[in-house]
Design an enzyme around this catalytic site. Structure first.
Site, short mmCIF file in Angstrom:
data_model
loop_
_atom_site.label_atom_id
_atom_site.label_comp_id
_atom_site.label_asym_id
_atom_site.label_seq_id
_atom_site.Cartn_x
_atom_site.Cartn_y
_atom_site.Cartn_z
N ASP A 376 0.94 -1.06 -0.18
CA ASP A 376 0.11 0.47 0.02
C ASP A 376 1.41 0.56 -0.02
OD1 ASP A 376 -1.91 1.65 0.09
OD2 ASP A 376 -2.15 1.39 2.57
N GLU A 379 2.69 4.68 -4.07
CA GLU A 379 2.72 5.83 -5.77
C GLU A 379 4.14 6.41 -5.44
OE1 GLU A 379 0.40 5.23 -2.86
OE2 GLU A 379 -1.11 4.43 -4.51
N ASP A 453 -9.49 3.05 -2.04
CA ASP A 453 -9.82 3.73 -0.96
C ASP A 453 -11.86 3.98 -1.68
OD1 ASP A 453 -7.94 3.03 0.43
OD2 ASP A 453 -7.48 5.38 1.17
#
Ligand code: MIG
Length: 746
Positions: A376, A379, A453
């Protein structure tokens, strides 16, 4: 970096660039042939490879490809004309000029007439599948995938432009931020701009799925997942401690709910330090993993890239001492904050950093007996820089990755991290399983992805269909959305519908945010639990088919989920986005609206049989079908044999002990399974069933017959004679272990 996203690019100032070098060559990789066209301004870029397309072989002469010509600065290919243009350096937003070497190179781009083409691709976008009329940046960003939000976590600079049944595939193999403007600034024109002094393009043309296959294989064959990865996963942010985790495990067992794995979100760590486990919350994690493992249930921990910058913490100390961390413009370790504060970020562009991370992953996963890794915030997402949240939650554009700027390689961060993680997991001798949030073309070689999300609402349930279809068209076949929705509270109706849709997701995981209402399949009690159990059991019955499709994705790059137009490009209704194909044999029409008891379904050309009721529909045409909570409108194409298993869970082997091929009768009948251990490196075998049906006689046979393989036909009257089978409760059952079997109705 937000300035970039709202930048009104002065396309009318694009001009033919001067002094440009180019290379045009036919290349081959994994049996796919394509044109590669590289334009460059710095001599050093002429020999460049990748980052997504690695190891393509240059073909001496261009065989089997439509011709491509480059005249002046215009590329002509398969009826498309693409003009190469430059945006003068001085017109770039100042912050981005360093990407063009700080010197005076123009940024390179393309313009091309769109005509009546439809456009697809560009990976993960929170909107409909068709891209015409929008503009899309490729720049990884941690933002909620709600409609209107763009870009999102992944960057996929590739498009498919369709004219009728033919598609142009264009991949821009540049990691720098790029813009695809598809009829936004000018309704009839496609415009591409890369913030780079070079433009590395791959072009191919063909039928839609051929082009998808080509684009995917160019950037690398999708991984072959372990069978268990296709089972059902249960997650929550977070199961706070061992007791909470065990309670969920217990409830699944008590309620006889299929379960493959439980997920550990950030609270399992000690002080959010990666590769640690809290001794207070999870004092016996290794033992818990073993206990659950004995019942086949695995644990998957989250591993974020941010490393806590704490003196004495070995991961940080070692990475720092060896110079493996991203640096600031003053060549010091760059410090910011994410969950751990302060934090530093490994520089995955560097081989030593990837090797370092691989070893950490191996030791951690082995030490605790984990099954895989969840990446997670890759990015990468940054929550704090110099006391505040930075624009787009990004590291500073000028941060240093060795000799390169962050902005130049930002889009590759997840790819490098996944490669390292894959390597670490491979060392354990099992098939690696990684779930990633961010990505770039090539990520399919290493990871499954989820769409981040989303929210607990029907809008996001419906949106997951075009999102997953688009990821598949863009080369990433293994993907899912958080079932039940992440933010906000699920309702029992929403969750039940979503569990049915999730049962068809390539990746099926229920996950929700901190502080939201519980949404495990037992959370709402009866009658809801019963319906969700049905959805879960259905997923497990479907596993042989899903596994065969996964193998096909691995071999051919074809996605599991396909838009209807991929198979029926001439049909106007095939462009709808509330239905999809799962392989060739199944067409799904999930309920995507609240309160809907009847679903309108477009039946594609041919004959389709309702998988649950046996009712047969002739297409093309619209029909209304009942849509109870106990199933999902799902139709099997005539002429297919769909392999189904007994719903056994958790998974054990992909040599399914009992197989039943459900037949949808057609003149020719075909189906197959891929059999292997479901994990490990041993090659498996395809086993095929073939048959024919002329309206009166059905003949079937299985290649290399084995025991306990049946064929099943619904919705036919009782045959006059049967060889190698029985007629029972309205079903014809044939035993394929008995060589050639048949039934006659006349
Ligand atoms: O900003 O690790 O998308 O799945 O539960 C929150 C906590 C950070 C975002 C992920 C989500 C995960 C959550 N993470």
């Amino acid at each position: 970096m937000e300035d970039l996203l709202s930048w009104d690019v002065p396309f009318h100032h694009l001009e033919a660039p001067q002094g440009l070098a180019s290379r045009v060559e036919a290349v081959e990789k994994e049996g796919v042939r394509a044109w590669r066209v590289l334009f460059f301004q710095r001599p050093s870029d002429g020999a460049k490879e990748g980052p997504a397309v690695l190891g393509a072989r240059v073909l001496p002469e261009p065989p089997g490809l439509p011709p491509l010509t480059l005249e002046g600065s215009t590329l002509a290919f398969a009826g498309w004309r693409l003009a190469l243009l430059g945006l003068p350096h001085g017109l770039l937003l100042p912050a981005y000029r360093p990407l063009l070497d700080g010197a005076s190179y123009p940024a390179l781009g393309l313009t091309f007439p769109l005509g009546g083409a439809r456009c697809y691709g560009l990976g993960e976008r929170a909107r409909g599948l068709e891209r015409r009329g929008g503009r899309y940046w490729n720049l990884t960003a941690d933002r909620f995938p709600r409609p209107g939000q763009d870009p999102l976590y992944q960057a996929h600079p590739l498009i498919l432009c369709l004219r009728g049944a033919r598609a142009l595939g264009l991949l821009l193999d540049e990691s720098a931020p790029s813009l695809f403007d598809l009829g936004f600034s000018h309704p009839g024109e496609g415009r591409v701009l890369a913030l780079a002094p070079r433009l590395d393009l791959y072009l191919l043309e063909g039928e839609v799925l051929e082009v998808v296959r080509g684009l995917t294989l160019l950037t690398g064959r999708p991984l072959m997942p372990p069978l268990w990865a296709l089972g059902y996963h249960q997650s929550r942010y977070s199961y706070m401690d061992e007791e909470a985790l065990k309670e969920v495990f217990r409830r699944f067992q008590e309620e006889d709910l299929p379960l493959e794995s439980l997920w550990l979100d950030i609270h399992y760590m000690e002080g959010y330090k990666v590769f640690t486990v809290s001794p207070h919350r999870f004092p016996h994690l290794r033992a818990v993993a073993e206990e659950m493992g004995a019942k086949g249930v695995r644990l998957v921990p989250i591993v974020d890239p941010g490393v806590k910058a704490e003196p004495g913490y070995p991961v940080y100390e070692e990475a720092k001492a060896r110079g493996l961390l991203v640096q600031n413009e003053r060549d010091e370790v760059l410090l910011g904050g994410v969950w751990p504060r302060p934090a530093a970020w490994p520089d995955f562009t560097r081989e030593e950093a990837r090797a370092f991370w691989a070893e950490k992953v191996r030791a951690f996963v082995e030490g605790f007996g984990f099954a895989g890794v969840w990446n997670d915030m890759n990015e990468p997402a940054v929550l704090e820089l110099e006391g505040k949240e930075p624009p787009l939650k990004a590291l500073p554009p000028g941060a240093r990755h060795g000799g390169r700027l962050h902005l130049e390689v930002r889009n590759l961060y997840a790819l490098g991290m996944a490669e390292a993680t894959f390597r670490g997991l491979s060392a354990l001798g099992r098939r690696p399983f990684i779930l990633t949030r961010s990505g770039f073309p090539g990520i399919q070689r290493y990871a499954f992805a989820w769409t981040g999300d989303n929210a607990s609402c029907f809008e996001d349930l419906a949106l997951s269909i075009p999102m997953l279809l688009s990821l598949g068209l863009s080369g990433l076949p293994f993907a899912g959305a958080d079932v039940g929705g992440f933010n906000e509270d699920a309702t029992p109706e929403l969750l039940t519908r979503w569990m049915w849709l999730g049962a068809l997701y390539p990746f099926f995981r229920n996950h929700t945010a901190l502080g939201t209402r519980r949404q495990e399949p037992y959370a709402f009690g009866e009658p809801w639990t019963g319906w969700m159990r049905e959805a879960l059991r259905f997923r497990y019955r479907l596993l042989p088919y899903l596994y065969a499709l996964a193998r096909q994705a691995h071999e051919d790059g074809l996605p599991l989920w396909r838009p209807l137009f991929a198979h029926f490009p001439q049909e106007l209704e095939a462009y709808r986005e509330d239905q999809f194909l799962l392989g060739e044999a199944l067409m799904a029409a999930p309920v995507v609206r609240q309160g809907e008891a009847v679903r309108e379904v477009w039946i594609p050309p041919g004959t389709w049989q309702d998988l649950f009721t046996g009712e047969v529909f002739a297409g093309p045409g619209l029909v209304q079908v009942p849509a109870p909570f106990s199933r999902l409108p799902l139709f099997q194409k005539a002429g297919t044999a769909l392999p189904l298993a007994e719903p056994r869970y958790p998974t054990a082997t992909a040599r399914f002990p009992h197989l039943t091929f459900r037949l949808a009768l057609g003149p020719e009948i075909r189906g197959r399974v891929y059999e292997d251990e479901g994990d490990g490196q041993e090659e498996g075998v395809w086993r095929e069933v073939c048959g024919a049906f002329d309206g009166k006689r059905l003949h079937l046979f299985l290649e290399e017959p084995r025991e306990r393989v049946m064929a099943e036909v619904l919705g036919m009257p009782r045959p006059l004679r049967i060889r190698g089978g029985v007629w029972r409760e309205g079903r014809l059952l044939l035993d394929l272990g008995k060589g050639e079997v048949w039934a006659r109705w006349a």
